[in-house]
Design a protein around this motif. Structure first.
Motif, PDB file in Angstrom:
ATOM      1  N   GLU A   1     -18.699  -9.619 -32.247  1.00 51.28           N
ATOM      2  CA  GLU A   1     -17.995  -9.715 -30.966  1.00 51.28           C
ATOM      3  C   GLU A   1     -18.183 -11.079 -30.291  1.00 51.28           C
ATOM      4  O   GLU A   1     -17.376 -11.487 -29.460  1.00 51.28           O
ATOM      5  N   SER A   2     -19.251 -11.781 -30.672  1.00 51.06           N
ATOM      6  CA  SER A   2     -19.482 -13.098 -30.073  1.00 51.06           C
ATOM      7  C   SER A   2     -18.884 -14.224 -30.902  1.00 51.06           C
ATOM      8  O   SER A   2     -19.046 -15.400 -30.572  1.00 51.06           O
ATOM      9  N   GLY A   3     -18.196 -13.857 -31.994  1.00 46.86           N
ATOM     10  CA  GLY A   3     -17.542 -14.869 -32.814  1.00 46.86           C
ATOM     11  C   GLY A   3     -18.425 -15.471 -33.883  1.00 46.86           C
ATOM     12  O   GLY A   3     -18.067 -16.493 -34.473  1.00 46.86           O
ATOM     13  N   GLU A   4     -19.562 -14.829 -34.165  1.00 48.63           N
ATOM     14  CA  GLU A   4     -20.472 -15.336 -35.193  1.00 48.63           C
ATOM     15  C   GLU A   4     -20.286 -14.556 -36.491  1.00 48.63           C
ATOM     16  O   GLU A   4     -20.051 -13.343 -36.464  1.00 48.63           O
ATOM     17  N   PRO A   5     -20.426 -15.226 -37.664  1.00 52.76           N
ATOM     18  CA  PRO A   5     -20.292 -14.530 -38.951  1.00 52.76           C
ATOM     19  C   PRO A   5     -21.360 -13.447 -39.103  1.00 52.76           C
ATOM     20  O   PRO A   5     -22.492 -13.595 -38.625  1.00 52.76           O
ATOM     21  N   VAL A   6     -20.987 -12.347 -39.761  1.00 52.05           N
ATOM     22  CA  VAL A   6     -21.922 -11.261 -40.030  1.00 52.05           C
ATOM     23  C   VAL A   6     -22.308 -11.280 -41.506  1.00 52.05           C
ATOM     24  O   VAL A   6     -21.587 -11.826 -42.338  1.00 52.05           O
ATOM     25  N   PRO A   7     -23.442 -10.694 -41.878  1.00 57.59           N
ATOM     26  CA  PRO A   7     -23.858 -10.680 -43.291  1.00 57.59           C
ATOM     27  C   PRO A   7     -22.909  -9.863 -44.154  1.00 57.59           C
ATOM     28  O   PRO A   7     -22.161  -9.008 -43.660  1.00 57.59           O
TER      29      PRO A   7
ATOM     30  N   GLY B   1     -17.212  -5.977 -39.159  1.00 61.95           N
ATOM     31  CA  GLY B   1     -16.919  -6.779 -37.978  1.00 61.95           C
ATOM     32  C   GLY B   1     -15.427  -7.002 -37.903  1.00 61.95           C
ATOM     33  O   GLY B   1     -14.650  -6.407 -38.662  1.00 61.95           O
ATOM     34  N   LEU B   2     -14.986  -7.853 -36.975  1.00 65.00           N
ATOM     35  CA  LEU B   2     -13.560  -8.163 -36.862  1.00 65.00           C
ATOM     36  C   LEU B   2     -13.155  -9.152 -37.950  1.00 65.00           C
ATOM     37  O   LEU B   2     -13.853 -10.146 -38.187  1.00 65.00           O
ATOM     38  N   VAL B   3     -12.033  -8.869 -38.602  1.00 58.60           N
ATOM     39  CA  VAL B   3     -11.538  -9.728 -39.673  1.00 58.60           C
ATOM     40  C   VAL B   3     -10.696 -10.844 -39.069  1.00 58.60           C
ATOM     41  O   VAL B   3      -9.749 -10.583 -38.316  1.00 58.60           O
TER      42      VAL B   3
ATOM     43  N   ASN C   1     -10.082 -22.052 -34.985  1.00 60.35           N
ATOM     44  CA  ASN C   1      -8.750 -22.071 -35.603  1.00 60.35           C
ATOM     45  C   ASN C   1      -8.489 -20.822 -36.438  1.00 60.35           C
ATOM     46  O   ASN C   1      -7.563 -20.783 -37.243  1.00 60.35           O
ATOM     47  N   LEU C   2      -9.307 -19.783 -36.248  1.00 62.94           N
ATOM     48  CA  LEU C   2      -9.100 -18.494 -36.912  1.00 62.94           C
ATOM     49  C   LEU C   2      -8.445 -17.521 -35.931  1.00 62.94           C
ATOM     50  O   LEU C   2      -8.607 -17.640 -34.719  1.00 62.94           O
ATOM     51  N   PHE C   3      -7.707 -16.537 -36.458  1.00 69.09           N
ATOM     52  CA  PHE C   3      -7.108 -15.520 -35.600  1.00 69.09           C
ATOM     53  C   PHE C   3      -7.380 -14.142 -36.193  1.00 69.09           C
ATOM     54  O   PHE C   3      -7.683 -14.002 -37.381  1.00 69.09           O
ATOM     55  N   THR C   4      -7.295 -13.117 -35.366  1.00 68.63           N
ATOM     56  CA  THR C   4      -7.511 -11.740 -35.821  1.00 68.63           C
ATOM     57  C   THR C   4      -6.337 -10.856 -35.442  1.00 68.63           C
ATOM     58  O   THR C   4      -5.670 -11.085 -34.423  1.00 68.63           O
TER      59      THR C   4
ATOM     60  N   CYS D   1     -11.908  -1.312 -42.849  1.00 64.69           N
ATOM     61  CA  CYS D   1     -12.384  -0.029 -42.327  1.00 64.69           C
ATOM     62  C   CYS D   1     -11.319   0.637 -41.465  1.00 64.69           C
ATOM     63  O   CYS D   1     -10.982   1.799 -41.662  1.00 64.69           O
ATOM     64  N   ASP D   2     -10.779  -0.090 -40.513  1.00 70.46           N
ATOM     65  CA  ASP D   2      -9.764   0.478 -39.628  1.00 70.46           C
ATOM     66  C   ASP D   2      -9.340  -0.570 -38.615  1.00 70.46           C
ATOM     67  O   ASP D   2      -9.890  -1.673 -38.572  1.00 70.46           O
ATOM     68  N   ARG D   3      -8.382  -0.199 -37.793  1.00 74.36           N
ATOM     69  CA  ARG D   3      -8.013  -1.012 -36.650  1.00 74.36           C
ATOM     70  C   ARG D   3      -9.051  -0.816 -35.557  1.00 74.36           C
ATOM     71  O   ARG D   3      -9.535   0.302 -35.339  1.00 74.36           O
ATOM     72  N   LYS D   4      -9.405  -1.886 -34.856  1.00 76.31           N
ATOM     73  CA  LYS D   4     -10.358  -1.757 -33.762  1.00 76.31           C
ATOM     74  C   LYS D   4      -9.851  -0.757 -32.725  1.00 76.31           C
ATOM     75  O   LYS D   4     -10.619   0.053 -32.183  1.00 76.31           O
ATOM     76  N   ALA D   5      -8.549  -0.795 -32.448  1.00 83.60           N
ATOM     77  CA  ALA D   5      -7.974   0.086 -31.434  1.00 83.60           C
ATOM     78  C   ALA D   5      -8.033   1.545 -31.845  1.00 83.60           C
ATOM     79  O   ALA D   5      -7.947   2.440 -30.999  1.00 83.60           O
TER      80      ALA D   5
END
Length: 512
Positions: A341-347, A352-354, A379-382, A398-402
């Motif tokens: 959620e803070s825009g940092e890469p996850v392991p 997380g958000l794609v 310069n990335l978008f989700t 996994c799914d849509r966040k919404a």
């Protein structure tokens, strides 16, 4: 070596079949190019210039393809209107895009006439639509190539599931429309599809969808015959595949499901040995459905994940069998990342958000700088999808966040539950979503369209829940099952889950 590009092919191989109309009429490259030239000259005679927009409300057919290429070669933005919209919604597209011409079909006469009355732009129609001039009059007095020729672009609108649709408008390239866009050859190359080579594309979804339009336009540009279906029917698709020796297509999982519902004797009646690459995307595909398609059609079923805005992944049949459930790795030139959620890469392995990016290309949501900013990190978008990358860089959605269900503080992904229920033989379609629960925040509800001949009721509910209990953890099991004759899907397979979920949340506020 034969040249690619509509107008080059029309010059060198004028009698090659470019398009097979839904009525069976075969249109040559020479005929298609001539129609596109006439419409292009017509647009310019009206005063349209590069950067202007036109809106099309047309069914699949040669008229749509001809008008599209006429607009494309004259530097226009082409807005494809979903013909399920009502007049006010189409008028919004006309006004928001700044369109200077509106082309419609008499099948949608009421919607088209209503939209035109709200906008006042010039209208041209196939057939009789009040207030519209005949499409045949557009460029009727014009001859030859348009005076100004430069590559235009589709201007696609997002589905508007969280508000009014937003147009994705890219800067025009200034390229020569006779030259096949490098992106077209490159994209087809991802799937091993080259120019000519006896390729035949079949289109069974509405051309107002981004990928569907791109696949048909690219096929024509690369010398492939495009076979158009107006209303998709599973057995009719098999008949056309056999008749025209179809090699490739763009499909959605709903179509796979309907094909597999055909009786075995019907499926085995048609020769599908010509198929080389049947590409699917746009919606999640249950693993068992995909395995059955691979068993039937062989290793020709290829998957991708992408966005109108740019970027994506792809996975071949062979890769998918080794990585079942994945939508593949980033294709060449694309970047795919999973961020928190803070825009940092996850392991690796952590949802997380794609986020994506295609090369250095840029886009903006037309007249919506806030939405453009909200979708970006650097310069990335989700698109708002939740997923994870494995240690080999393969993406799993996994799914849509919404659509995420949060029950008792636990994240639950409806798509996982849908994928399991969808393979039950008595389920034709299914949607899973969260509904209010005073103790847990949300609880899981499933809405099922029973298979043909299956009666809904408590017995079926008990059977489905028992089936799910053997495949899912207890906290993922639906607390209730409702039944519907149809689920709200568009013809490209996208499920409008909000239409099912929102009535349960009237007067309540979801945490997401």
């Amino acid at each position: 070596m034969a040249s690619t590009g509509l107008w080059n092919i029309a010059r060198e191989q004028p009698d090659l079949t470019a398009v097979v109309d839904p009525d069976g009429r075969e249109v040559t490259y020479a005929e298609l190019a001539a129609a596109a030239d006439r419409y292009g000259r017509g647009f310019q005679a009206m005063g349209l210039s590069p950067g202007d927009s036109v809106v099309l409300l047309l069914p699949n057919g040669i008229d749509l393809v001809s008008v599209y290429f006429g607009a494309f070669q004259t530097g226009l933005y082409v807005v494809m209107a979903n013909w399920h919209l009502v007049g006010a919604e189409v008028a919004y597209l006309v006004e928001d895009s700044g369109a200077k011409a509106f082309i419609a079909h008499e099948r949608f006469a009421d919607t088209a006439a209503d939209a035109l009355s709200r906008t006042g732009v010039a209208g041209f129609a196939v057939g009789d639509v009040p207030g519209f001039s005949p499409l045949s009059s557009l460029g009727a007095d014009e001859t030859g190539r348009p005076d100004v020729r430069t590559a235009g672009s589709p201007m696609l609108y997002t589905s508007g599931t969280t508000g009014r649709p937003k147009g994705v408008r890219r800067p025009l390239t200034g390229a020569d429309p006779d030259v096949v866009p490098p992106a077209a050859s490159w994209f087809f190359g991802i799937f091993g599809i080259g120019p000519f080579d006896g390729h035949v594309h079949i289109c069974g979804s509405p051309l107002y969808h981004t990928a569907v339009l791109n696949f048909v336009a690219n096929s024509v540009q690369l010398g492939h015959t495009a076979v158009l279906m107006d209303r998709w029917r599973p057995e009719e698709m098999l008949r056309l595949i056999e008749k025209y020796r179809v090699t490739h297509s763009h499909m959605v999982p709903t179509q796979f499901h309907r094909l597999l519902e055909l009786p075995e004797d019907v499926r085995s009646r048609y020769d599908v040995s010509s198929l080389r690459c049947m590409i699917h995307g746009a919606a999640p595909c249950p693993q068992e459905v995909k395995r059955r398609m691979l068993d039937w059609w062989g290793p020709v079923v290829t998957e991708y994940y992408a966005a109108t805005e740019g970027g994506g992944t792809a996975i071949s049949a062979q890769e998918w069998l080794a990585k079942p459930g994945s939508v593949g790795r980033a294709w060449p030139g694309s970047v795919v990342a999973v961020l928190d959620e803070s825009g940092e890469p996850v392991p690796a392995g952590t949802p997380g958000l794609v986020y994506m990016r295609m090369g250095e290309s840029t886009f903006e949501y037309h007249k919506d700088a806030d939405k453009t900013r909200a979708a970006r990190v650097g310069n990335l978008f989700t698109l708002g999808d939740i997923g994870y990358l494995d240690e080999d860089g393969y993406l799993y959605l996994c799914d849509r966040k919404a659509d995420l269900i949060i029950s008792g503080g636990v994240n639950i992904y409806p798509a996982e539950i849908e994928n399991e229920l969808a393979v039950h033989p008595k389920v034709a379609d299914v949607a899973v979503f969260g509904v209010p629960n005073d103790d847990w925040g949300e609880e899981i509800k499933a809405v099922v369209r029973p298979a043909a001949g299956v009666s809904p009721g408590p017995e079926l509910t008990a059977e489905l829940l028992a089936f799910a209990a053997g495949r899912l953890a207890k906290f993922k099991l639906p607390r209730s099952v409702d039944y519907a004759e149809e689920l709200p899907r568009d013809p490209n397979g996208k499920l409008y889950k909000r239409k099912l979920r929102d009535p349960y949340w009237v007067g309540r506020e979801r945490a997401i």
